[in-house]
Design an enzyme around this catalytic site. Structure first.
Site, PDB file in Angstrom:
ATOM      1  N   ASP A  38       0.909  -1.632   0.342  1.00 38.35           N
ATOM      2  CA  ASP A  38       0.149   0.222   0.157  1.00 38.35           C
ATOM      3  C   ASP A  38       1.146   1.157  -0.221  1.00 38.35           C
ATOM      4  O   ASP A  38       1.796   1.524   0.773  1.00 38.35           O
ATOM      5  CB  ASP A  38      -1.086   0.144   0.927  1.00 38.35           C
ATOM      6  CG  ASP A  38      -1.957  -1.181   1.061  1.00 38.35           C
ATOM      7  OD1 ASP A  38      -1.892  -1.763   0.288  1.00 38.35           O
ATOM      8  OD2 ASP A  38      -2.780  -0.687   2.239  1.00 38.35           O
ATOM      9  N   ASP A  89       0.627   3.653   1.319  1.00 34.20           N
ATOM     10  CA  ASP A  89       0.502   4.911   3.203  1.00 34.20           C
ATOM     11  C   ASP A  89       1.301   4.300   3.947  1.00 34.20           C
ATOM     12  O   ASP A  89       0.715   4.349   4.783  1.00 34.20           O
ATOM     13  CB  ASP A  89      -0.909   4.679   3.012  1.00 34.20           C
ATOM     14  CG  ASP A  89      -2.408   3.870   2.720  1.00 34.20           C
ATOM     15  OD1 ASP A  89      -1.171   2.300   3.149  1.00 34.20           O
ATOM     16  OD2 ASP A  89      -3.077   4.152   2.875  1.00 34.20           O
ATOM     17  N   TRP A 143     -13.300  -1.633  -2.089  1.00 36.03           N
ATOM     18  CA  TRP A 143     -12.498  -2.029  -1.660  1.00 36.03           C
ATOM     19  C   TRP A 143     -12.878  -3.261  -0.392  1.00 36.03           C
ATOM     20  O   TRP A 143     -14.089  -3.514  -0.261  1.00 36.03           O
ATOM     21  CB  TRP A 143     -12.921  -0.777   0.497  1.00 36.03           C
ATOM     22  CG  TRP A 143     -11.842  -1.397   0.739  1.00 36.03           C
ATOM     23  CD1 TRP A 143     -10.669  -0.683   1.621  1.00 36.03           C
ATOM     24  CD2 TRP A 143     -12.395  -1.858   2.313  1.00 36.03           C
ATOM     25  NE1 TRP A 143     -10.702  -0.722   3.049  1.00 36.03           N
ATOM     26  CE2 TRP A 143     -11.173  -1.811   3.170  1.00 36.03           C
ATOM     27  CE3 TRP A 143     -13.694  -2.519   2.760  1.00 36.03           C
ATOM     28  CZ2 TRP A 143     -11.185  -1.930   4.328  1.00 36.03           C
ATOM     29  CZ3 TRP A 143     -13.133  -3.635   3.830  1.00 36.03           C
ATOM     30  CH2 TRP A 143     -12.298  -3.163   4.864  1.00 36.03           C
ATOM     31  N   ASP A 176      -7.331  -9.216   0.292  1.00 32.79           N
ATOM     32  CA  ASP A 176      -6.529  -9.249   0.880  1.00 32.79           C
ATOM     33  C   ASP A 176      -6.132 -11.076   1.412  1.00 32.79           C
ATOM     34  O   ASP A 176      -5.564 -12.124   1.311  1.00 32.79           O
ATOM     35  CB  ASP A 176      -5.414  -8.571   1.763  1.00 32.79           C
ATOM     36  CG  ASP A 176      -6.874  -7.931   2.586  1.00 32.79           C
ATOM     37  OD1 ASP A 176      -8.347  -8.641   1.630  1.00 32.79           O
ATOM     38  OD2 ASP A 176      -6.612  -7.381   3.357  1.00 32.79           O
ATOM     39  N   MET A 233       0.693   3.571   8.986  1.00 35.68           N
ATOM     40  CA  MET A 233      -0.005   3.438   8.153  1.00 35.68           C
ATOM     41  C   MET A 233      -0.291   4.785   8.412  1.00 35.68           C
ATOM     42  O   MET A 233      -0.461   5.521   9.719  1.00 35.68           O
ATOM     43  CB  MET A 233      -1.084   2.800   7.816  1.00 35.68           C
ATOM     44  CG  MET A 233      -2.025   2.987   6.532  1.00 35.68           C
ATOM     45  SD  MET A 233      -3.609   1.911   6.638  1.00 35.68           S
ATOM     46  CE  MET A 233      -4.677   3.157   7.074  1.00 35.68           C
ATOM     47  N   HIS A 244      -5.812   8.441   7.043  1.00 33.58           N
ATOM     48  CA  HIS A 244      -7.050   8.385   6.058  1.00 33.58           C
ATOM     49  C   HIS A 244      -8.478   8.400   5.399  1.00 33.58           C
ATOM     50  O   HIS A 244      -8.900   7.523   6.592  1.00 33.58           O
ATOM     51  CB  HIS A 244      -6.559   8.008   4.776  1.00 33.58           C
ATOM     52  CG  HIS A 244      -6.370   6.262   4.313  1.00 33.58           C
ATOM     53  ND1 HIS A 244      -7.469   6.310   4.028  1.00 33.58           N
ATOM     54  CD2 HIS A 244      -5.707   5.837   4.493  1.00 33.58           C
ATOM     55  CE1 HIS A 244      -7.126   4.681   4.613  1.00 33.58           C
ATOM     56  NE2 HIS A 244      -5.614   4.213   4.504  1.00 33.58           N
ATOM     57  N   ARG A 252     -12.090   7.306   3.742  1.00 35.57           N
ATOM     58  CA  ARG A 252     -11.995   6.025   2.473  1.00 35.57           C
ATOM     59  C   ARG A 252     -12.407   7.147   0.951  1.00 35.57           C
ATOM     60  O   ARG A 252     -12.131   7.755   0.944  1.00 35.57           O
ATOM     61  CB  ARG A 252     -13.481   5.461   2.180  1.00 35.57           C
ATOM     62  CG  ARG A 252     -13.726   4.264   1.433  1.00 35.57           C
ATOM     63  CD  ARG A 252     -13.412   3.273   1.464  1.00 35.57           C
ATOM     64  NE  ARG A 252     -13.738   2.425   2.393  1.00 35.57           N
ATOM     65  CZ  ARG A 252     -13.032   1.435   3.705  1.00 35.57           C
ATOM     66  NH1 ARG A 252     -11.787   2.019   3.605  1.00 35.57           N
ATOM     67  NH2 ARG A 252     -13.345   0.983   4.524  1.00 35.57           N
TER      68      ARG A 252
HETATM   69  C1  UD2 Z   1      -6.278  -2.155   3.613  1.00 33.74           C
HETATM   70  C2  UD2 Z   1      -4.914  -3.154   3.678  1.00 33.74           C
HETATM   71  C3  UD2 Z   1      -5.006  -3.123   2.441  1.00 33.74           C
HETATM   72  C4  UD2 Z   1      -6.577  -3.501   1.183  1.00 33.74           C
HETATM   73  C5  UD2 Z   1      -7.372  -2.881   1.620  1.00 33.74           C
HETATM   74  C6  UD2 Z   1      -8.768  -3.218   0.833  1.00 33.74           C
HETATM   75  C7  UD2 Z   1      -4.693  -2.756   5.687  1.00 33.74           C
HETATM   76  C8  UD2 Z   1      -3.475  -2.189   6.289  1.00 33.74           C
HETATM   77  N1  UD2 Z   1      -4.333  -1.970   4.413  1.00 33.74           N
HETATM   78  O1  UD2 Z   1      -6.632  -1.034   3.839  1.00 33.74           O
HETATM   79  O2  UD2 Z   1      -3.795  -3.211   2.214  1.00 33.74           O
HETATM   80  O3  UD2 Z   1      -6.551  -5.076   1.875  1.00 33.74           O
HETATM   81  O4  UD2 Z   1      -7.927  -2.866   2.869  1.00 33.74           O
HETATM   82  O5  UD2 Z   1      -8.954  -3.120  -0.461  1.00 33.74           O
HETATM   83  O6  UD2 Z   1      -5.057  -3.318   6.399  1.00 33.74           O
HETATM   84  N2  UD2 Z   1      -5.630   3.521  -3.688  1.00 33.74           N
HETATM   85  C9  UD2 Z   1      -4.944   4.493  -4.019  1.00 33.74           C
HETATM   86  N3  UD2 Z   1      -6.007   5.766  -4.775  1.00 33.74           N
HETATM   87  C10 UD2 Z   1      -7.241   5.589  -4.020  1.00 33.74           C
HETATM   88  C11 UD2 Z   1      -7.376   3.624  -3.302  1.00 33.74           C
HETATM   89  C12 UD2 Z   1      -6.842   2.972  -2.778  1.00 33.74           C
HETATM   90  O7  UD2 Z   1      -3.475   5.109  -4.237  1.00 33.74           O
HETATM   91  O8  UD2 Z   1      -8.071   5.638  -4.398  1.00 33.74           O
HETATM   92  C13 UD2 Z   1      -4.211   2.108  -2.938  1.00 33.74           C
HETATM   93  C14 UD2 Z   1      -3.048   2.974  -2.181  1.00 33.74           C
HETATM   94  O9  UD2 Z   1      -2.174   2.081  -2.012  1.00 33.74           O
HETATM   95  C15 UD2 Z   1      -4.361   2.067  -0.545  1.00 33.74           C
HETATM   96  C16 UD2 Z   1      -4.593   1.244  -1.041  1.00 33.74           C
HETATM   97  O10 UD2 Z   1      -5.372   1.345  -2.601  1.00 33.74           O
HETATM   98  O11 UD2 Z   1      -2.625   2.173   0.780  1.00 33.74           O
HETATM   99  C17 UD2 Z   1      -5.424   0.532   0.200  1.00 33.74           C
HETATM  100  O12 UD2 Z   1      -6.403   1.346  -0.108  1.00 33.74           O
HETATM  101  P1  UD2 Z   1      -6.735   2.397   1.350  1.00 33.74           P
HETATM  102  O13 UD2 Z   1      -5.725   3.040   1.911  1.00 33.74           O
HETATM  103  O14 UD2 Z   1      -8.432   3.067   1.069  1.00 33.74           O
HETATM  104  O15 UD2 Z   1      -7.988   0.391   2.239  1.00 33.74           O
HETATM  105  P2  UD2 Z   1      -7.001   0.710   3.870  1.00 33.74           P
HETATM  106  O16 UD2 Z   1      -6.128   1.352   4.607  1.00 33.74           O
HETATM  107  O17 UD2 Z   1      -8.509   0.083   4.629  1.00 33.74           O
HETATM  108 MN    MN Z   2      -4.675   3.186   3.685  1.00 33.38          MN
END
Ligand code: UD2
Ligand code: MN
Length: 367
Positions: free
Chosen positions: A218, A220, A280, A284, A310, A313, A315
């Site tokens: 990811d 972030d 989303w 994984d 992390m 941020h 959604r």
């Molecule tokens: C969780 C998981 C991630 C993934 C996701 C579900 C963790 C730490 N991470 O992240 O691996 O399984 O859930 O899909 O548990 N991104 C963009 N632009 C966007 C949307 C997403 O660049 O508009 C990329 C970016 O690299 C981001 C990643 O996709 O870090 C995962 O998306 P998130 O950060 O919104 O989701 P998160 O933090 O819930």
């Molecule tokens: Mn994230």
């Protein structure tokens, strides 16, 4: 009251008191002499003992400080302690055939990671002079043990990317990896598809170089300890095992999100990742199911080495939770042989070589 006014009541100031006075003087002199001697001895002793510690401390600080100057931003107030990769490499870095050591001697352990001060791309470039265009690096002091492509799914997260580059480039160099960074940028404003972007990253990186290991990260997430090596292991590796977001632990045992690493062989064994998770969540867990169904297990660092941060941020647009994810996860075993790297289709719109990464902008299609 002065010292001379303190008379001995027994002596009463009479002439008979005179020998007593000189005795008193002699005693005072003796006490003063002893005190002086004690002081000199103490100062001498402490100077040897204390200065040695002080010297050691200063040396340590200088090592960190010069590293800071080499690898970060000079005198402006950027948030991290990221030691240098340009230190003179000790002889024990090499073994007789010139391969890098199993454990890099450049590692420093825990790192301070904060996201409160924005980082500038030009400063990151300046701080990483050993990088080649496209965010490529090879250690010069020894032959890297693995060729690692770092794949980052991306859309509109520029500030996160800057933090990632700022913190991770120095870490990856200290880990003595032969690596390249690939930002797989989803074009347009359709629903985001993380796992498909990761598949595309795998395919596109292999067009550049004979990578044998793929780290999927990811944008972030940043490692808080450089002993958490971004490389492949005999089993698929989960790297972000102790995230601040989850209280520095695993949210559940099968959790495989965030940052992971699969060798080319492990990745092909599971037919890559699913292309059918739009929005989303769930992809994984699907990857975990694929790994388990092929009889592989998950390799993980311990929860101290595995600490990661992390960036907070909200959604993003067009990445709402996928309502189909539970049904999809329940059927991984049936779908994985036909949904994966063997069914991947996409269009590359742009391929740009920047100093710190390669950015590949792709059309991933629609749900
Ligand atoms: C969780 C998981 C991630 C993934 C996701 C579900 C963790 C730490 N991470 O992240 O691996 O399984 O859930 O899909 O548990 N991104 C963009 N632009 C966007 C949307 C997403 O660049 O508009 C990329 C970016 O690299 C981001 C990643 O996709 O870090 C995962 O998306 P998130 O950060 O919104 O989701 P998160 O933090 O819930
Ligand atoms: Mn994230």
């Amino acid at each position: 009251m002065t010292l001379g006014s303190m008379k001995d009541p027994q002596l009463g100031g009479s002439p008979a008191a005179l020998p007593g006075a000189s005795l008193q003087k002699a005693c005072k002199f003796l006490v003063l002499f002893c005190a002086l001697h004690l002081c000199v001895t103490l100062v001498y002793y402490m100077s040897g003992w204390d200065l040695r510690i002080f010297h050691y401390f200063v040396e340590n600080q200088q090592h960190q400080a010069s590293s800071l100057i080499n690898s970060t931003y000079g005198d402006d107030m950027l948030p991290s302690v990221v030691p240098s990769t340009t230190d003179v490499t000790p002889a024990h870095t090499k073994d007789i055939v010139g391969n890098c050591a199993e454990t890099s001697p450049l590692l420093v352990g825990p790192l301070r990671v904060e996201f409160n001060i924005p980082v500038e791309i030009n400063e990151i470039i300046k701080a990483n002079p050993s990088l080649m265009e496209g965010g490529r690096y090879k250690p010069s002091e020894c032959k890297a043990l693995q060729k690692v492509a770092i794949i980052i799914p991306f859309r509109k997260r520029e500030s996160h990317l800057n933090y990632w580059l700022y913190y991770m480039h120095p870490v990856l160099q200290r880990q003595q990896l032969d690596y390249g960074v690939y930002i797989i940028n989803q074009d347009g404003s359709n629903t985001f598809n993380r796992a498909k972007l990761l598949n595309i990253g795998y395919m596109e990186a292999l067009k550049d170089y004979d990578y044998d290991c793929f780290v999927f990260s990811d944008v972030d997430i940043v490692a808080m300890d450089d002993r958490n090596i971004y490389r492949c292991f005999s089993q698929p590796r989960h790297i972000s095992v102790a995230l601040d977001k989850f209280g520095f632990g695993l949210p559940y045992y099968q959790y495989f999100g965030g940052v992971s690493a699969l060798s080319k062989e492990q990745f092909t064994k599971i037919n890559g990742f699913p292309n059918t998770y739009w929005g989303w969540g769930g992809e994984d867990d699907d990857i975990y199911n694929r790994i388990a169904s092929k009889g592989m297990s998950i390799s993980r660092p311990d929860s101290v080495t595995g600490k990661c941060r992390m960036i907070h941020h909200n959604r993003d647009d067009k990445n709402d939770p996928n309502p189909k994810r539970f049904d999809l996860i329940a059927r991984t075993r049936q779908t994985m042989n036909t949904d994966g790297i063997n069914s991947l289709s996409y269009n590359v719109l742009r391929r740009e070589n920047f100093p710190l990464y390669v950015k590949i902008t792709v059309d991933v299609g629609n749900p």
